[in-house]
Write an enzyme that holds these catalytic residues in place. Structure first.
Site, PDB file in Angstrom:
ATOM      1  CD  GLN A  73      39.298  45.142  43.899  1.00 38.33           C
ATOM      2  OE1 GLN A  73      38.273  45.559  43.354  1.00 38.33           O
ATOM      3  NE2 GLN A  73      39.427  43.889  44.260  1.00 38.33           N
ATOM      4  NE  ARG A 113      46.974  35.828  43.980  1.00 39.41           N
ATOM      5  CZ  ARG A 113      45.727  35.508  43.564  1.00 39.41           C
ATOM      6  NH1 ARG A 113      44.708  36.314  43.770  1.00 39.41           N
ATOM      7  NH2 ARG A 113      45.510  34.381  42.951  1.00 39.41           N
ATOM      8  CG  ASP A 114      44.538  38.903  48.546  1.00 43.19           C
ATOM      9  OD1 ASP A 114      45.116  39.136  47.466  1.00 43.19           O
ATOM     10  OD2 ASP A 114      43.335  38.625  48.628  1.00 43.19           O
ATOM     11  CG  ASP A 131      41.237  36.649  42.242  1.00 43.30           C
ATOM     12  OD1 ASP A 131      42.051  35.748  42.432  1.00 43.30           O
ATOM     13  OD2 ASP A 131      40.969  37.523  43.082  1.00 43.30           O
ATOM     14  N   GLY A 143      45.496  45.260  48.222  1.00 43.73           N
ATOM     15  CA  GLY A 143      46.943  45.026  48.142  1.00 43.73           C
ATOM     16  C   GLY A 143      47.688  46.228  47.605  1.00 43.73           C
TER      17      GLY A 143
END
Ligand code: IFM
Length: 526
Positions: free
Chosen positions: A415, A85-86, A218, A435
């Site tokens: 983050q 995904r990242d 997550d 991200g």
């Protein structure tokens, strides 16, 4: 130097004793970066916005593009591969600057998609397409430490591939044949169809995608029975993207299939996830709601609200209400919290966020990545003032005078930022590899600046602060130069009155790529 032995490194060092070589290489380095950053240059009334979009956010996008989360001792130690995904998300941040570089990585990530349509949770550095084990094989879990599929991984391919084809005009890409990770091969179109199948074959009791090992978050373990509204919205959006490709390919049977399943999915999200002024976060394994208004904790979640808008599922009335709820219940002076109130006494078994103190990370912290999605959602609704407010609250450049509190460099996203319950409110963590770089870039470029390429051209739909009277954008689009001037004499925050291409008034704010010359003067009146 770290890659060579002592003797070889000494030779490299010695070669720099010649200062003209140093000057030469510095010039080369500067030219490289100016080249990389030159496809978009904006001049708006906000120096914070200009600095981030022209230089620092763009630079961070290239850094995350290259490393994903793979090389950070701060983030999670040294990983032995790329998170699916990242990495697919990170590609989005550089597409408007270097679509060719993006293409290479998209192909790589498609080759890490399993033939069942899911993504490999971890793509090894020595990935060998066609020959890899998958989470269905115990050997994969042993080698990577990742025992299961994530619900969302392959769904990130849809916005990323759409953006790539829109920016580059490379429509043939959809027919390019690429291997799957374990066996078999298929066109990009086939890869996307299988990604839809992966979700459709793993539906829960409400006919929404199962949450599996995790979705974007997550810390949410929803399992095979629990369901994620975020993934349901991603799937809904993915179906719209694929429908456009299917129309372009004249695949009428598949269009009929997509229309049918998207209607069922849309109806079930509407029936089961909308609650008065918010979308819920999903369902636990036992069927109980996560993120209901009446919950004592975690009653309001950010991502289902922004994604209800981005996916196109929310009605206008729902979108207005949900965004207002976000502002009322989640917004802080440093951006919007990922959810609130933080878990303390009422977390369920799969809510791993409880591991973190309230107001940090996924437990009610200001997760930075979703700031890009809320900026985009507000901008898509034409709320330029709100979109810009979220940008400024979370923007590193706006915190140049707040270094004692923020701690991180005032030019790089982190983050997450600690939020209201923390004694260190405003302190940010985990710089560089996040991200956030790509989501905020997309939120600003597609949202606030309103540069929205698609298969046949580009739409201009800025959503800006109402006190921006004028601004310019120099953009290279499919090899053509666009000099765009946006005029806003009446103080609008969205919408447009007229659009001119090289002196000719257009019917709308959409510019067909075929109408472009090598150099173009474009004026948009808001
Ligand atoms: O979505 C994840 C990401 O993949 C890694 N960092 C944390 C995010 C939220 O849980």
């Amino acid at each position: 130097l770290g890659q060579y032995n002592d003797e070889e490194s000494a030779a490299i060092l010695a070669s720099y004793e010649n200062l003209s070589k140093v000057d030469e290489e510095l010039e080369e380095l500067k030219a490289y970066w100016h080249g990389k950053l030159s496809n978009l240059y904006v001049q708006t009334p906000s120096s914070e916005f200009n600095n981030m979009i022209n230089t620092w956010n763009a630079y961070q996008c290239f850094i995350t593009f290259i490393w994903s989360r793979a090389a950070s001792f701060i983030y999670c130690g040294l990983r032995n591969g790329y998170g699916y995904r990242d990495t697919v998300q990170d590609i989005q941040g550089i597409i408007h600057l270097d679509p060719e570089m993006a293409k290479e990585k998209i192909i790589f990530m498609l080759s890490a998609q399993v033939d069942n349509g899911g993504g490999l949770p971890l793509v090894k550095f020595d990935h060998n397409a066609g020959h890899e084990d998958t989470p269905d094989d115990p050997s994969y879990a042993q080698a990577t430490g990742h025992p299961a599929y994530r619900a969302d991984d392959a769904l990130w391919l849809f916005p990323t591939i759409l953006k790539y084809i829109g920016e580059s005009g490379d429509k043939d890409f959809i027919n390019e044949v690429i291997p799957y990770a374990n066996k078999d091969e298929g066109t990009v179109y086939d890869h996307l169809k299988r990604a839809i199948n992966f979700s459709m074959e793993r539906l829960g009791a409400h006919h929404m995608p199962a949450g599996l090992h995790a979705d974007w978050n997550d810390c949410l373990r929803l399992g095979k029975k629990g369901e994620s509204s975020f993934v349901a919205l991603q799937l809904y959006y993915a179906m719209s993207v694929l429908r456009d490709f299917a129309s372009d390919l004249n695949d009428t049977d598949y269009i009929a299939y997509l229309d049918e399943v998207q209607k069922v999915l849309g109806d079930t999200i509407q029936e089961n996830c909308w609650e008065d002024d918010r979308f819920i976060r999903g369902f636990k394994e036992d069927g109980e709601v996560i993120g209901s208004k009446k919950d004592p904790e975690a009653s309001m979640w950010l991502n289902p609200q922004s994604w209800a808008v981005i996916s196109g599922l929310a009605t206008k009335e729902q979108a207005e209400k949900a965004l207002e709820s976000v502002y009322r219940e989640l917004n802080t002076k440093y951006g919007a919290r990922v959810m609130a109130p933080s878990y303390k006494d009422h977390a369920f078994d799969g809510a791993l966020a409880l591991l973190f103190n309230g107001s940090t990370k996924e437990n009610g912290g200001i997760f930075s990545q979703p700031q890009g999605w809320i900026i985009l959602a507000e901008a898509l609704m034409g709320h330029g003032n709100r979109a810009f407010e979220y940008f400024m609250e979370s923007s590193p450049a706006a915190q140049n005078d707040n270094a004692d509190v923020r701690i991180l460099e005032p030019y790089v996203h982190g983050q997450f930022t600690e939020s209201v319950e923390s004694p260190f409110e405003g302190r940010s963590h985990v710089h560089w590899l996040t991200g956030t770089a790509s989501t905020v870039m997309v939120g600003c470029v597609e949202g606030i600046l309103g540069l929205r390429p698609d298969l046949d051209g580009i739409k201009l739909e800025p959503a800006i602060p109402s006190d921006w009277k004028t601004f310019t954008m120099d953009k290279v689009f499919r090899g053509k130069k666009l000099h765009i001037t946006v005029n806003n004499p009446s103080g609008a925050e969205g919408g447009y009155k007229a659009c001119y291409l090289n002196g000719d008034k257009l019917d709308s704010n959409y510019i067909f790529a075929a109408a472009l010359k090598d150099e173009n003067e474009i004026i948009l009146e808001m």
